[in-house]
Design a protein around this motif. Structure first.
Motif, PDB file in Angstrom:
ATOM      1  N   ARG A  44      -7.317  58.003  83.852  1.00 33.15           N
ATOM      2  CA  ARG A  44      -6.901  58.807  82.694  1.00 33.15           C
ATOM      3  C   ARG A  44      -8.132  59.366  81.963  1.00 33.15           C
ATOM      4  N   VAL A  45      -9.173  58.541  81.816  1.00 32.09           N
ATOM      5  CA  VAL A  45     -10.389  59.006  81.155  1.00 32.09           C
ATOM      6  C   VAL A  45     -11.057  60.100  81.984  1.00 32.09           C
ATOM      7  N   LEU A  46     -11.157  59.878  83.291  1.00 35.84           N
ATOM      8  CA  LEU A  46     -11.778  60.880  84.158  1.00 35.84           C
ATOM      9  C   LEU A  46     -10.987  62.182  84.146  1.00 35.84           C
ATOM     10  N   HIS A  47      -9.675  62.080  84.111  1.00 35.43           N
ATOM     11  CA  HIS A  47      -8.838  63.286  84.034  1.00 35.43           C
ATOM     12  C   HIS A  47      -9.133  64.060  82.747  1.00 35.43           C
ATOM     13  N   VAL A  53      -9.873  63.393  90.333  1.00 39.30           N
ATOM     14  CA  VAL A  53      -9.601  61.964  90.432  1.00 39.30           C
ATOM     15  C   VAL A  53      -8.199  61.727  90.978  1.00 39.30           C
ATOM     16  N   LEU A  54      -8.078  60.668  91.748  1.00 41.57           N
ATOM     17  CA  LEU A  54      -6.797  60.216  92.283  1.00 41.57           C
ATOM     18  C   LEU A  54      -6.638  58.739  91.971  1.00 41.57           C
ATOM     19  N   ALA A  55      -5.486  58.350  91.450  1.00 39.09           N
ATOM     20  CA  ALA A  55      -5.183  56.946  91.186  1.00 39.09           C
ATOM     21  C   ALA A  55      -4.287  56.404  92.290  1.00 39.09           C
ATOM     22  N   ILE A  56      -4.705  55.310  92.936  1.00 42.87           N
ATOM     23  CA  ILE A  56      -3.865  54.599  93.901  1.00 42.87           C
ATOM     24  C   ILE A  56      -3.388  53.321  93.228  1.00 42.87           C
ATOM     25  N   LEU A  57      -2.094  53.086  93.228  1.00 46.07           N
ATOM     26  CA  LEU A  57      -1.537  51.969  92.480  1.00 46.07           C
ATOM     27  C   LEU A  57      -0.256  51.473  93.117  1.00 46.07           C
ATOM     28  N   THR A  58       0.136  50.272  92.740  1.00 44.09           N
ATOM     29  CA  THR A  58       1.421  49.717  93.141  1.00 44.09           C
ATOM     30  C   THR A  58       2.443  49.990  92.033  1.00 44.09           C
ATOM     31  N   ALA A  59       3.708  50.044  92.410  1.00 42.42           N
ATOM     32  CA  ALA A  59       4.765  50.190  91.400  1.00 42.42           C
ATOM     33  C   ALA A  59       6.068  49.672  91.979  1.00 42.42           C
ATOM     34  N   GLY A  60       6.807  48.925  91.149  1.00 47.43           N
ATOM     35  CA  GLY A  60       8.091  48.401  91.590  1.00 47.43           C
ATOM     36  C   GLY A  60       9.078  48.287  90.449  1.00 47.43           C
ATOM     37  N   GLY A  61      10.344  48.461  90.756  1.00 46.89           N
ATOM     38  CA  GLY A  61      11.409  48.285  89.783  1.00 46.89           C
ATOM     39  C   GLY A  61      11.450  49.392  88.736  1.00 46.89           C
ATOM     40  N   ALA A  62      12.247  49.154  87.695  1.00 43.27           N
ATOM     41  CA  ALA A  62      12.403  50.145  86.626  1.00 43.27           C
ATOM     42  C   ALA A  62      11.095  50.352  85.867  1.00 43.27           C
ATOM     43  N   THR A  63      10.323  49.279  85.691  1.00 44.43           N
ATOM     44  CA  THR A  63       9.042  49.415  84.999  1.00 44.43           C
ATOM     45  C   THR A  63       8.078  50.251  85.829  1.00 44.43           C
ATOM     46  N   VAL A  67       6.141  53.827  84.973  1.00 46.02           N
ATOM     47  CA  VAL A  67       4.712  54.071  85.188  1.00 46.02           C
ATOM     48  C   VAL A  67       4.505  55.381  85.944  1.00 46.02           C
ATOM     49  N   SER A  68       5.237  55.547  87.040  1.00 45.73           N
ATOM     50  CA  SER A  68       5.109  56.758  87.854  1.00 45.73           C
ATOM     51  C   SER A  68       5.457  58.008  87.059  1.00 45.73           C
ATOM     52  N   ALA A  69       6.517  57.926  86.263  1.00 47.26           N
ATOM     53  CA  ALA A  69       6.940  59.078  85.472  1.00 47.26           C
ATOM     54  C   ALA A  69       5.893  59.423  84.421  1.00 47.26           C
ATOM     55  N   ALA A  73       3.860  62.972  84.077  1.00 46.73           N
ATOM     56  CA  ALA A  73       3.909  63.741  82.837  1.00 46.73           C
ATOM     57  C   ALA A  73       2.518  64.051  82.312  1.00 46.73           C
ATOM     58  N   ALA A  74       1.563  63.121  82.561  1.00 43.60           N
ATOM     59  CA  ALA A  74       0.192  63.321  82.104  1.00 43.60           C
ATOM     60  C   ALA A  74      -0.611  64.208  83.043  1.00 43.60           C
ATOM     61  N   GLY A  75      -0.053  64.544  84.207  1.00 45.31           N
ATOM     62  CA  GLY A  75      -0.755  65.392  85.159  1.00 45.31           C
ATOM     63  C   GLY A  75      -1.836  64.669  85.937  1.00 45.31           C
ATOM     64  N   ILE A  76      -1.744  63.349  86.037  1.00 47.50           N
ATOM     65  CA  ILE A  76      -2.739  62.553  86.754  1.00 47.50           C
ATOM     66  C   ILE A  76      -2.266  62.356  88.193  1.00 47.50           C
ATOM     67  N   ALA A  77      -3.041  62.826  89.159  1.00 46.63           N
ATOM     68  CA  ALA A  77      -2.675  62.689  90.565  1.00 46.63           C
ATOM     69  C   ALA A  77      -2.621  61.219  90.945  1.00 46.63           C
ATOM     70  N   ALA A  78      -1.561  60.814  91.640  1.00 44.30           N
ATOM     71  CA  ALA A  78      -1.374  59.408  91.955  1.00 44.30           C
ATOM     72  C   ALA A  78      -0.772  59.243  93.344  1.00 44.30           C
TER      73      ALA A  78
END
Length: 296
Positions: A44-47, A53-63, A67-69, A73-78
């Motif tokens: 986010r800071v680099l953006h 910049v590209l963020a690689i991350l895990t995500a699961g469930g409603a939470t 995170v993905s949404a 919305a912030a325009g950060i490539a993930a």
């Protein structure tokens, strides 16, 4: 491209309260939710700085979906690697007296196949600088599995830091307490030298309001801010890592990297949430940061 790696992603929840009293009932004046985890904050800071910049991350469930949404919305490539467990939440309580209280959940356990899918996603990216940040969730392998001999920054603590040194990261960035924990040494310069002997190319130590200590192959420097700031310190270390990654990607000299890192750290303290930076302060402060070489 700078690639940030966050195996233990979080949805950051920040409460602002008048004061924090153990055992008391508190009414938050403000509640904010945003995608978090240290690597996400770095991205986010680099953006905000305009970096590729590209963020690689895990995500699961409603939470994880939240995170993905938020990143979209912030325009950060993930590059989001799905996992079966529910993404954790981290809670920050900001009180008017300047105290910051954090509660960090451990994160969901990763299956072996999930960790391997995550590692494959990281290895597939041709990064100018790879940033591995934060804690490892249960079931994860070591950061050393991901570093792969490329320019890299490792920002973690405890056993994850010690094991990650086998991957020979270009830079590690502990704070003073984390450094003392893994080396048993109270002198930051001696402890940093110990981590270099164990595999780190350079060690940049966060000293809180006293700035940064960098112990590198080309010299040792201390960088201090022009003034002590009051605010939300939760993202200050991530802003330092963002500055280190930016500087490494541009092959800058260490004094220049450290000036940017201290200025950006202060800018993060003035930001309302982790990952936010006050760019006006950042640009003003760069020319005011004092960088002094230390004799070895």
């Amino acid at each position: 491209m700078i690639v940030t790696v966050t195996p233990n992603t979080a949805l950051d929840v920040t409460y602002t309260v008048d004061g924090l009293r153990p055992g008391g009932v508190h009414r938050a004046r403000d509640v904010r939710h945003r995608a978090g985890g240290k690597g996400v904050n770095v991205a986010r800071v680099l953006h905000a700085l305009g970096a590729d910049v590209l963020a690689i991350l895990t995500a699961g469930g409603a939470t994880g979906a939240a995170v993905s949404a938020d990143l979209a919305a912030a325009g950060i490539a993930a590059d989001v690697v799905p996992v079966g467990g529910e993404t954790r939440r981290t809670t920050t309580v900001l009180a008017d007296d300047g105290t910051v209280t954090l509660v960090n959940e451990p994160g969901p356990r990763l299956a072996e196949a999930e960790w391997q899918a995550f590692a494959t996603a990281v290895r597939a990216r041709n990064a100018d600088v790879l940033v591995c940040s934060g804690s490892l969730p249960p079931g994860a392998g070591d950061y050393a599995d991901l570093l792969g001999g490329r320019p890299s920054i490792l920002d973690t603590s405890g056993q994850a830091l010690l094991a990650g040194l086998a991957g020979r990261p270009s830079v590690v960035k502990p704070n003073a307490d984390e450094l003392r924990e893994v080396t048993g040494l109270r002198d930051p310069e001696a402890a940093a030298a110990e981590l270099r002997r164990a595999g780190a190319g350079a060690v940049v130590v966060s000293l809180g309001p006293e700035g940064l200590l960098a112990v590198t192959a080309s010299g040792t420097w201390h960088a201090a801010p022009s003034t002590v700031l009051r605010g939300n310190t939760t993202g200050a270390g991530d802003a330092v890592v963002a500055a280190l990654a930016w500087g490494l990607s541009r092959a800058e000299a260490w004094p220049d990297i450290l000036r940017r890192a201290v200025a950006l750290s202060g800018a993060a303290v003035l930001g309302p949430l982790a990952g936010d930076v006050d760019l006006a302060h950042y640009h003003r402060e760069q020319g005011l940061v004092a960088v002094r070489a230390r004799r070895s």
